[in-house]
Design a protein around this motif. Structure first.
Motif, PDB file in Angstrom:
ATOM      1  N   CYS A  15       0.833  -1.195   0.000  1.00  0.00           N
ATOM      2  CA  CYS A  15       0.000   0.000   0.000  1.00  0.00           C
ATOM      3  C   CYS A  15       0.876   1.257   0.000  1.00  0.00           C
ATOM      4  CB  CYS A  15      -0.921  -0.009   1.207  1.00  0.00           C
ATOM      5  SG  CYS A  15      -1.946  -1.502   1.272  1.00  0.00           S
ATOM      6  N   VAL A  16       1.248   1.677  -1.198  1.00  0.00           N
ATOM      7  CA  VAL A  16       2.054   2.878  -1.377  1.00  0.00           C
ATOM      8  C   VAL A  16       1.367   3.722  -2.444  1.00  0.00           C
ATOM      9  CG1 VAL A  16       4.302   3.788  -2.066  1.00  0.00           C
ATOM     10  CG2 VAL A  16       4.172   1.631  -0.822  1.00  0.00           C
ATOM     11  N   ILE A  17       0.898   4.893  -2.059  1.00  0.00           N
ATOM     12  CA  ILE A  17       0.229   5.777  -3.010  1.00  0.00           C
ATOM     13  C   ILE A  17       1.281   6.667  -3.665  1.00  0.00           C
ATOM     14  CG2 ILE A  17      -1.514   7.583  -3.309  1.00  0.00           C
ATOM     15  CD1 ILE A  17      -2.656   4.822  -2.485  1.00  0.00           C
ATOM     16  N   GLU A  18       1.336   6.594  -4.988  1.00  0.00           N
ATOM     17  CA  GLU A  18       2.262   7.413  -5.759  1.00  0.00           C
ATOM     18  C   GLU A  18       1.772   8.854  -5.749  1.00  0.00           C
ATOM     19  OE1 GLU A  18       5.193   6.558  -7.366  1.00  0.00           O
ATOM     20  OE2 GLU A  18       4.938   4.672  -6.270  1.00  0.00           O
ATOM     21  N   GLU A  19       2.671   9.773  -5.425  1.00  0.00           N
ATOM     22  CA  GLU A  19       2.294  11.169  -5.287  1.00  0.00           C
ATOM     23  C   GLU A  19       1.769  11.764  -6.596  1.00  0.00           C
ATOM     24  OE1 GLU A  19       4.616  14.979  -3.704  1.00  0.00           O
ATOM     25  OE2 GLU A  19       4.975  13.168  -2.523  1.00  0.00           O
ATOM     26  N   GLY A  20       2.441  11.511  -7.692  1.00  0.00           N
ATOM     27  CA  GLY A  20       2.051  12.127  -8.965  1.00  0.00           C
ATOM     28  C   GLY A  20       0.742  11.617  -9.522  1.00  0.00           C
ATOM     29  N   SER A  21       0.544  10.302  -9.490  1.00  0.00           N
ATOM     30  CA  SER A  21      -0.648   9.713 -10.099  1.00  0.00           C
ATOM     31  C   SER A  21      -1.802   9.534  -9.114  1.00  0.00           C
ATOM     32  CB  SER A  21      -0.300   8.343 -10.686  1.00  0.00           C
ATOM     33  OG  SER A  21       0.018   7.424  -9.651  1.00  0.00           O
ATOM     34  N   GLY A  22      -1.493   9.411  -7.842  1.00  0.00           N
ATOM     35  CA  GLY A  22      -2.525   9.144  -6.847  1.00  0.00           C
ATOM     36  C   GLY A  22      -2.968   7.693  -6.824  1.00  0.00           C
ATOM     37  N   LEU A  23      -2.200   6.818  -7.500  1.00  0.00           N
ATOM     38  CA  LEU A  23      -2.539   5.398  -7.575  1.00  0.00           C
ATOM     39  C   LEU A  23      -1.699   4.583  -6.601  1.00  0.00           C
ATOM     40  CD1 LEU A  23      -2.641   5.011 -11.461  1.00  0.00           C
ATOM     41  CD2 LEU A  23      -4.585   5.317  -9.916  1.00  0.00           C
ATOM     42  N   CYS A  24      -2.287   3.523  -6.087  1.00  0.00           N
ATOM     43  CA  CYS A  24      -1.568   2.599  -5.220  1.00  0.00           C
ATOM     44  C   CYS A  24      -0.599   1.781  -6.078  1.00  0.00           C
ATOM     45  CB  CYS A  24      -2.549   1.662  -4.510  1.00  0.00           C
ATOM     46  SG  CYS A  24      -1.725   0.382  -3.532  1.00  0.00           S
ATOM     47  N   ARG A  25       0.655   1.740  -5.672  1.00  0.00           N
ATOM     48  CA  ARG A  25       1.673   0.993  -6.413  1.00  0.00           C
ATOM     49  C   ARG A  25       1.380  -0.507  -6.383  1.00  0.00           C
ATOM     50  NH1 ARG A  25       6.113   1.427  -9.131  1.00  0.00           N
ATOM     51  NH2 ARG A  25       6.393   3.647  -8.915  1.00  0.00           N
ATOM     52  N   GLY A  26       0.711  -0.997  -5.364  1.00  0.00           N
ATOM     53  CA  GLY A  26       0.416  -2.426  -5.268  1.00  0.00           C
ATOM     54  C   GLY A  26      -0.754  -2.878  -6.121  1.00  0.00           C
ATOM     55  N   CYS A  27      -1.879  -2.136  -6.047  1.00  0.00           N
ATOM     56  CA  CYS A  27      -3.090  -2.606  -6.734  1.00  0.00           C
ATOM     57  C   CYS A  27      -3.556  -1.711  -7.867  1.00  0.00           C
ATOM     58  CB  CYS A  27      -4.223  -2.803  -5.730  1.00  0.00           C
ATOM     59  SG  CYS A  27      -4.865  -1.262  -5.017  1.00  0.00           S
ATOM     60  N   GLY A  28      -3.101  -0.477  -7.909  1.00  0.00           N
ATOM     61  CA  GLY A  28      -3.491   0.423  -8.985  1.00  0.00           C
ATOM     62  C   GLY A  28      -4.739   1.241  -8.726  1.00  0.00           C
ATOM     63  N   ARG A  29      -5.357   1.066  -7.557  1.00  0.00           N
ATOM     64  CA  ARG A  29      -6.563   1.837  -7.254  1.00  0.00           C
ATOM     65  C   ARG A  29      -6.210   3.203  -6.681  1.00  0.00           C
ATOM     66  NH1 ARG A  29      -9.779  -1.966  -3.301  1.00  0.00           N
ATOM     67  NH2 ARG A  29      -7.652  -2.288  -2.562  1.00  0.00           N
ATOM     68  N   THR A  30      -7.170   4.129  -6.768  1.00  0.00           N
ATOM     69  CA  THR A  30      -7.027   5.427  -6.121  1.00  0.00           C
ATOM     70  C   THR A  30      -7.410   5.282  -4.641  1.00  0.00           C
ATOM     71  OG1 THR A  30      -9.312   6.090  -6.527  1.00  0.00           O
ATOM     72  CG2 THR A  30      -7.688   6.624  -8.256  1.00  0.00           C
ATOM     73  N   LEU A  31      -7.053   6.282  -3.844  1.00  0.00           N
ATOM     74  CA  LEU A  31      -7.457   6.246  -2.430  1.00  0.00           C
ATOM     75  C   LEU A  31      -8.976   6.207  -2.295  1.00  0.00           C
ATOM     76  CD1 LEU A  31      -5.038   8.686  -0.568  1.00  0.00           C
ATOM     77  CD2 LEU A  31      -5.354   6.245  -0.164  1.00  0.00           C
ATOM     78  N   GLU A  32      -9.676   6.949  -3.137  1.00  0.00           N
ATOM     79  CA  GLU A  32     -11.141   6.952  -3.074  1.00  0.00           C
ATOM     80  C   GLU A  32     -11.698   5.564  -3.381  1.00  0.00           C
ATOM     81  OE1 GLU A  32     -15.096   9.032  -4.999  1.00  0.00           O
ATOM     82  OE2 GLU A  32     -13.141   9.775  -5.589  1.00  0.00           O
ATOM     83  N   GLU A  33     -11.152   4.903  -4.396  1.00  0.00           N
ATOM     84  CA  GLU A  33     -11.622   3.561  -4.744  1.00  0.00           C
ATOM     85  C   GLU A  33     -11.344   2.585  -3.602  1.00  0.00           C
ATOM     86  OE1 GLU A  33     -11.032   3.889  -9.577  1.00  0.00           O
ATOM     87  OE2 GLU A  33      -9.404   3.128  -8.349  1.00  0.00           O
ATOM     88  N   ILE A  34     -10.183   2.705  -2.984  1.00  0.00           N
ATOM     89  CA  ILE A  34      -9.841   1.826  -1.859  1.00  0.00           C
ATOM     90  C   ILE A  34     -10.815   2.053  -0.706  1.00  0.00           C
ATOM     91  CG2 ILE A  34      -8.096   1.355  -0.076  1.00  0.00           C
ATOM     92  CD1 ILE A  34      -5.976   2.056  -2.304  1.00  0.00           C
ATOM     93  N   ALA A  35     -11.062   3.322  -0.385  1.00  0.00           N
ATOM     94  CA  ALA A  35     -11.934   3.662   0.746  1.00  0.00           C
ATOM     95  C   ALA A  35     -13.380   3.204   0.506  1.00  0.00           C
ATOM     96  CB  ALA A  35     -11.896   5.166   1.000  1.00  0.00           C
ATOM     97  N   ARG A  36     -13.842   3.283  -0.736  1.00  0.00           N
ATOM     98  CA  ARG A  36     -15.239   2.970  -1.047  1.00  0.00           C
ATOM     99  C   ARG A  36     -15.443   1.534  -1.509  1.00  0.00           C
ATOM    100  NH1 ARG A  36     -17.129   6.255  -5.448  1.00  0.00           N
ATOM    101  NH2 ARG A  36     -19.155   5.453  -4.859  1.00  0.00           N
ATOM    102  N   TRP A  37     -14.377   0.744  -1.607  1.00  0.00           N
ATOM    103  CA  TRP A  37     -14.441  -0.584  -2.221  1.00  0.00           C
ATOM    104  C   TRP A  37     -15.589  -1.440  -1.683  1.00  0.00           C
ATOM    105  CZ3 TRP A  37     -12.495  -1.884  -6.613  1.00  0.00           C
ATOM    106  CH2 TRP A  37     -12.433  -3.224  -6.988  1.00  0.00           C
TER     107      TRP A  37
END
Length: 64
Positions: A15-37
């Motif tokens: 679970c590492v969110i890339e600063e530039g893209s806002g995507l999780c390096r592990g799964c590719g989801r955004t923080l919003e998608e992770i929170a609302r999954w």
């Protein structure tokens, strides 16, 4: 009452969110998608899952 079915998740516990893209390096989801999954419909989760391979390919080209 039967137990709730487990919701499939693309999380791989990296679970590492890339600063530039806002995507999780592990799964590719955004923080919003992770929170609302858990509250997304099955159709919405499937739509996100279809976008993940392209997102992860995008992340592979960025310095980690």
């Amino acid at each position: 009452m039967s137990p709730r079915p487990q919701i499939k998740s693309p999380c791989i516990k990296i679970c590492v969110i890339e600063e530039g893209s806002g995507l999780c390096r592990g799964c590719g989801r955004t923080l919003e998608e992770i929170a609302r999954w858990g509250s997304l419909t099955q159709e919405a989760r499937e739509a996100v899952m279809q976008r993940l391979p392209a997102r992860l390919s995008q992340l592979e080209g960025t310095p980690g």
